[in-house]
Design an enzyme around this catalytic site. Sequence first.
Site, mmCIF file in Angstrom:
data_model
loop_
_atom_site.group_PDB
_atom_site.id
_atom_site.type_symbol
_atom_site.label_atom_id
_atom_site.label_comp_id
_atom_site.label_asym_id
_atom_site.label_seq_id
_atom_site.Cartn_x
_atom_site.Cartn_y
_atom_site.Cartn_z
ATOM 1 N N GLU A 1 -10.624 -3.989 -27.668
ATOM 2 C CA GLU A 1 -10.956 -2.572 -27.432
ATOM 3 C C GLU A 1 -12.403 -2.410 -26.961
ATOM 4 O O GLU A 1 -13.085 -1.441 -27.278
ATOM 5 C CB GLU A 1 -10.716 -1.718 -28.687
ATOM 6 C CG GLU A 1 -9.247 -1.521 -29.009
ATOM 7 C CD GLU A 1 -9.024 -0.551 -30.163
ATOM 8 O OE1 GLU A 1 -9.998 0.105 -30.577
ATOM 9 O OE2 GLU A 1 -7.900 -0.453 -30.644
ATOM 10 N N GLY A 2 -12.867 -3.358 -26.165
ATOM 11 C CA GLY A 2 -14.258 -3.352 -25.721
ATOM 12 C C GLY A 2 -15.109 -4.161 -26.664
ATOM 13 O O GLY A 2 -15.233 -3.831 -27.839
#
Length: 744
Positions: A438-439
């Site tokens: 998610e980053g």
Amino acid sequence: MSDLRKKWITAPLLNLIKKVLPPISETEREAMEAGEVWWDAQLLSGKPDWEQLLSMGPPSLSEEEQAFLDGPVEELCQMVDDWQISFEEHRIPDEVWDFLKKERFFGIIIPKEYGGLGFSPTAHAEIVTKISTRSTSVGVTVMVPNSLGPGELLMAHGTDEQKDYYLPRLADGREIPCFGLTSPEAGSDAAAMVDNGVVCYGEYKGEKTLGMRVNWHKRYITLGPVATILGLAFKLYDPDHILGDKDELGITVALVPTDTEGVTIGQRHLPAMQAFQNGPNWGKDVFIPMEWIIGGQENVGRGWHMLMSALAAGRGISLPSLSTGGAKMAARTTGAYARVREQFSIPIGKFEGVQRRLAEIASIAYVLDSAHKTTTRALDEGRKPAVVSAIMKAHATTGLRQAINDAMDIHAGKAIMDGPLNYIGNVYRAVPVAITVEGANILTRSLMIFGQGAIRCHPYLLDEMMAAENPDTEEGIEALDELLPKHMWFQLKTFLRGVFHGWTIGLFASSPKGVGAAAKYYRQLNRYSAVLTLVTEISLMSLGGELKRKELISSRLGDVLSQLYLLSCALKRFKDDGSPKEDRPLLEFAMRAGLHEIEVSLLEVFQNFPRRFLGQLMHFLTMPWGHSVHTASDRQARACADLLMTPSESRDRLTKGVFLGNPGDGVDLVEQAFNKVCATEEARDKLKKGGIRTLNHQTIDDGLERGLISEEEAEKLRDTADAVDLAIQVDHFDQLSPEAAGAR
């Protein structure tokens, strides 16, 4: 007078803003418009309204939600054998999959009218948290369909037909979803995505149909190898102008059944010895009808906005739940192990070096659980705090890493040797996964938290940037002319407040009523809210667009904002719990650690500020005395360590929701040994007074013969010695063949 001001002041300032402030790309604009600001805006106002936060009250579960936690979730944890899943089979057994589908674990967030459970964000978070204390792989498997994925996107953006068809099938597990965003070439930079589709006509159900011809390569897709429906993000182009006069239409999101012609589902990745399904997929000239776009044709090009909206909520639940569960499990088991494991005839938890690590684990668990509860409480109210969700993702996973590292150090060989009795090792392996998905945290910390937070939370800056980008110069001047007096008044108040609280080290800052001994910490957070707001103003005005490229400055300011948020949540949790005196060591340790980190981050900003004079000036104005908050004392550390090593309501409150294992599990064995050691402490002290310091059957018999203890006490001590022996054991296996050893 107004016209003269606009001509000689506002218009030149507009031109200056265009040069100084960073331009906003379309991707950035959509990211900033997704979600909303919340308590983060208060923290960047310089004067937080604590009533807004404290009046929310604690999170709560409905009777149905609590029954689900006590019933199906508990039963699931009892079914799961994490060693079998992660090391023997490398897959989740069919009976677990069947149970997840039967009990609608994949439909936690889907409304009841579509066959889902319709639970609140708080319930969703508590479910994932508890499962993750048993198995990260199962926790991820439950988390993904209820986080960023087709279900959430359909509920927010789908057509009625799409909702009616897919949501019931997702809720009961007839469809297993995944979401394809990450490309090998682009990674977390969706704007650089090369997966593409072209608007065209094709054949669908035997008829000529308007759609898209799409090609893609995705990887790291969780549930990808077992998914039946793929949420797909790609850039859409219209070179023949079938839909209009634009060539590039933007990122678009569609639902694609994985058995569609041209779709290839690849073999599995094996993420860090975790057994959840993850893998690549490809599409070669796949024809996708327009009706497969989530929300239909009208959502062409709106994919990035849709994804950012989903992340604004999902980031605040999914990985923070896993991290909170892992930290609480580390606190519970490490405290117990430090009490039962002895060196030199005393519990290792009595060594000061170990005590400090125990205190840090306890503090991290307390802060993460507090922030987790506060964030999900906000989500329960329908908020989508984008910056707060990014803070939670980055700092919850980083906090888990520190807690598990400390737990590994204290357990030592117990946590190093693989086997069913090792309850720490697999969580340790899972940490890099949580850190990077998610980053990656490096990106989130360096670019997102402060980069977006400073602009989104500022009361006027985003509107000023919009005015500067207005193609109608007259309208831009008009808008800016209205904003400037308000901004200048805000700057004056910010300057006075920041300098005053900086020079008086927060002694005269306000605090809410009825917070008792915690008032001093509210004053410090008010102080540093004022300081951060002033430093933010100076940084934005002096660096402008350059601040975007000064990632280390931005990341440190983001750390200050993050710590202000996390510490706010700890204060709220302490008040929600009734300000229990026995929890004060946890609060004090956490507050001192967080405030010290705030000071370190600010001093590093001043030291490394690109405009050296301004860095020195900010230091002089806001922190003239240097450090004013020290980390927790050794006495406070001992109090936190003792809390983890002593049965109490405080210990149970801190570690609530941890699955304590099935009989014979590693967690169960250390928990049973802990309870027995604590229950026989008085008898053990009698032996020590008689000079018997080592506990085993022979020394117990010696103590009985000498009349130091009674027969009943001797029997309990023998049982305790056996329990401790079981708790500290590690697994051993047959000699591995060279081939098997190489495979490991």
